[in-house]
Motif scaffolding. Structure first.
Motif, PDB file in Angstrom:
ATOM      1  N   LEU A  65       2.480  -2.183  10.068  1.00 27.69           N
ATOM      2  CA  LEU A  65       3.009  -3.506  10.387  1.00 27.69           C
ATOM      3  C   LEU A  65       2.267  -4.082  11.583  1.00 27.69           C
ATOM      4  O   LEU A  65       2.033  -3.379  12.571  1.00 27.69           O
ATOM      5  CB  LEU A  65       4.503  -3.409  10.717  1.00 27.69           C
ATOM      6  N   HIS A  66       1.880  -5.350  11.485  1.00 27.41           N
ATOM      7  CA  HIS A  66       1.366  -6.063  12.657  1.00 27.41           C
ATOM      8  C   HIS A  66       2.585  -6.688  13.337  1.00 27.41           C
ATOM      9  O   HIS A  66       3.006  -7.788  13.002  1.00 27.41           O
ATOM     10  CB  HIS A  66       0.360  -7.136  12.242  1.00 27.41           C
ATOM     11  N   ASN A 215      -6.922  -8.148   9.050  1.00 24.83           N
ATOM     12  CA  ASN A 215      -6.515  -9.108   8.017  1.00 24.83           C
ATOM     13  C   ASN A 215      -5.004  -9.335   7.981  1.00 24.83           C
ATOM     14  O   ASN A 215      -4.532 -10.231   7.275  1.00 24.83           O
ATOM     15  CB  ASN A 215      -6.991  -8.636   6.638  1.00 24.83           C
ATOM     16  N   LEU A 216      -4.259  -8.513   8.730  1.00 24.50           N
ATOM     17  CA  LEU A 216      -2.805  -8.674   8.772  1.00 24.50           C
ATOM     18  C   LEU A 216      -2.433  -9.668   9.866  1.00 24.50           C
ATOM     19  O   LEU A 216      -2.705  -9.438  11.044  1.00 24.50           O
ATOM     20  CB  LEU A 216      -2.121  -7.334   9.049  1.00 24.50           C
ATOM     21  N   ALA A 217      -1.807 -10.758   9.480  1.00 23.46           N
ATOM     22  CA  ALA A 217      -1.299 -11.703  10.470  1.00 23.46           C
ATOM     23  C   ALA A 217      -0.043 -11.118  11.114  1.00 23.46           C
ATOM     24  O   ALA A 217       0.534 -10.137  10.613  1.00 23.46           O
ATOM     25  CB  ALA A 217      -0.976 -13.042   9.805  1.00 23.46           C
ATOM     26  N   GLU A 220       2.969  -9.418   9.176  1.00 25.29           N
ATOM     27  CA  GLU A 220       2.549  -8.923   7.865  1.00 25.29           C
ATOM     28  C   GLU A 220       2.404  -7.408   7.889  1.00 25.29           C
ATOM     29  O   GLU A 220       2.229  -6.793   8.947  1.00 25.29           O
ATOM     30  CB  GLU A 220       1.235  -9.577   7.430  1.00 25.29           C
ATOM     31  N   TYR A 221       2.438  -6.797   6.716  1.00 27.35           N
ATOM     32  CA  TYR A 221       2.400  -5.343   6.616  1.00 27.35           C
ATOM     33  C   TYR A 221       1.790  -4.945   5.274  1.00 27.35           C
ATOM     34  O   TYR A 221       1.671  -5.743   4.344  1.00 27.35           O
ATOM     35  CB  TYR A 221       3.814  -4.762   6.730  1.00 27.35           C
ATOM     36  N   ARG A 222       1.418  -3.676   5.190  1.00 29.92           N
ATOM     37  CA  ARG A 222       0.920  -3.115   3.934  1.00 29.92           C
ATOM     38  C   ARG A 222       1.045  -1.597   3.986  1.00 29.92           C
ATOM     39  O   ARG A 222       1.192  -1.001   5.061  1.00 29.92           O
ATOM     40  CB  ARG A 222      -0.532  -3.514   3.685  1.00 29.92           C
TER      41      ARG A 222
END
Length: 234
Positions: A65-66, A215-217, A220-222
């Motif tokens: 997570l950002h 690339n994560l604002a 945002e998360y992945r």
């Protein structure tokens, strides 16, 4: 493992909802439609499908997570918003933050349901680096670098482990990066307080060898790949 528990853990509803799903023929095990939700299955070897779509067994998940400012690194809080409120679609995994970032701190925060992973990341004995970028009110000098390398004494008498401080800009408001291997309460801020300076902006940019995905604002998360998981712990 029971079929209803497996499907519930993978986000297909409560046990009651899964039971109805099975009853109406929506679930198959090894290409055979199942009518009883309490049958035993092998989640690794059996082929489980819901409405024809395979359900992959995934006991643990790891999320990057950002983290934006304004969120608490906790599973619940009665006053403030928590980082879990930013994550959608993973409620059934019962995620928890791997360590904490202060409410006003941004940057890389990991969430998982793997307790052993969290323990390994946070244990000082594992020597997992945490890198921060910060704006500091005060002129950071080479003397500050040496002090941090030797370890500084915090306000409660705790002596920190050696830390690597690098100066990006030395001015009335300095820019720095700092690598520590601990995670004491407000540690970065308190380390600078110990040398008469104040952190006014703080962002974690790396854990172990895993950098924050640019690339994560904010917010945002992945999911992490297996390779990325291995980058966190040496």
């Amino acid at each position: 493992m029971r079929l209803d528990k497996f499907l519930s853990n993978h986000g297909y509803g409560s046990r009651k909802e899964v039971k109805l799903l099975v009853k109406h023929g929506g679930v198959s095990v090894n290409d055979r439609t199942i009518k009883k939700a309490d049958i035993k299955i092998d989640p690794v070897r059996d082929h489980i499908a819901v409405r024809g779509e395979k359900v992959d067994y995934e006991p643990f998940v790891y999320i990057m997570l950002h983290k934006p400012s304004g969120y608490i690194s906790s599973t619940k809080d009665y006053k403030d918003q928590t980082v879990l409120q930013l994550i959608e679609g993973f409620d059934h995994y019962k995620l928890h933050p791997v360590g904490r970032l202060d409410k006003d701190t941004e940057g890389l925060l990991l969430l998982t349901n793997d307790g052993q992973f969290s323990h390994d990341v946070l244990s000082p004995k594992k020597h997992v680096d945490k890198m921060y970028y910060a704006h500091v009110e005060g002129v950071v000098t080479e003397e500050t670098v040496k002090a941090f390398k030797a370890g500084v004494t915090l306000d409660d008498g705790y002596e920190t482990m050696p830390a690597t401080l690098e100066i990006i800009k030395s001015d009335t408001v300095s820019e720095i990066t700092l690598v520590i291997q601990e995670g004491k309460f407000h540690q970065v801020k308190r380390m600078f307080q110990s040398v008469g300076m104040t952190v006014i902006y703080l962002k974690r940019i790396k854990m172990g060898s895993l950098p924050l995905d640019e690339n994560l604002a904010l917010g945002e998360y992945r999911k992490l790949s297996h390779h990325e998981i291995n980058l966190v712990i040496k």
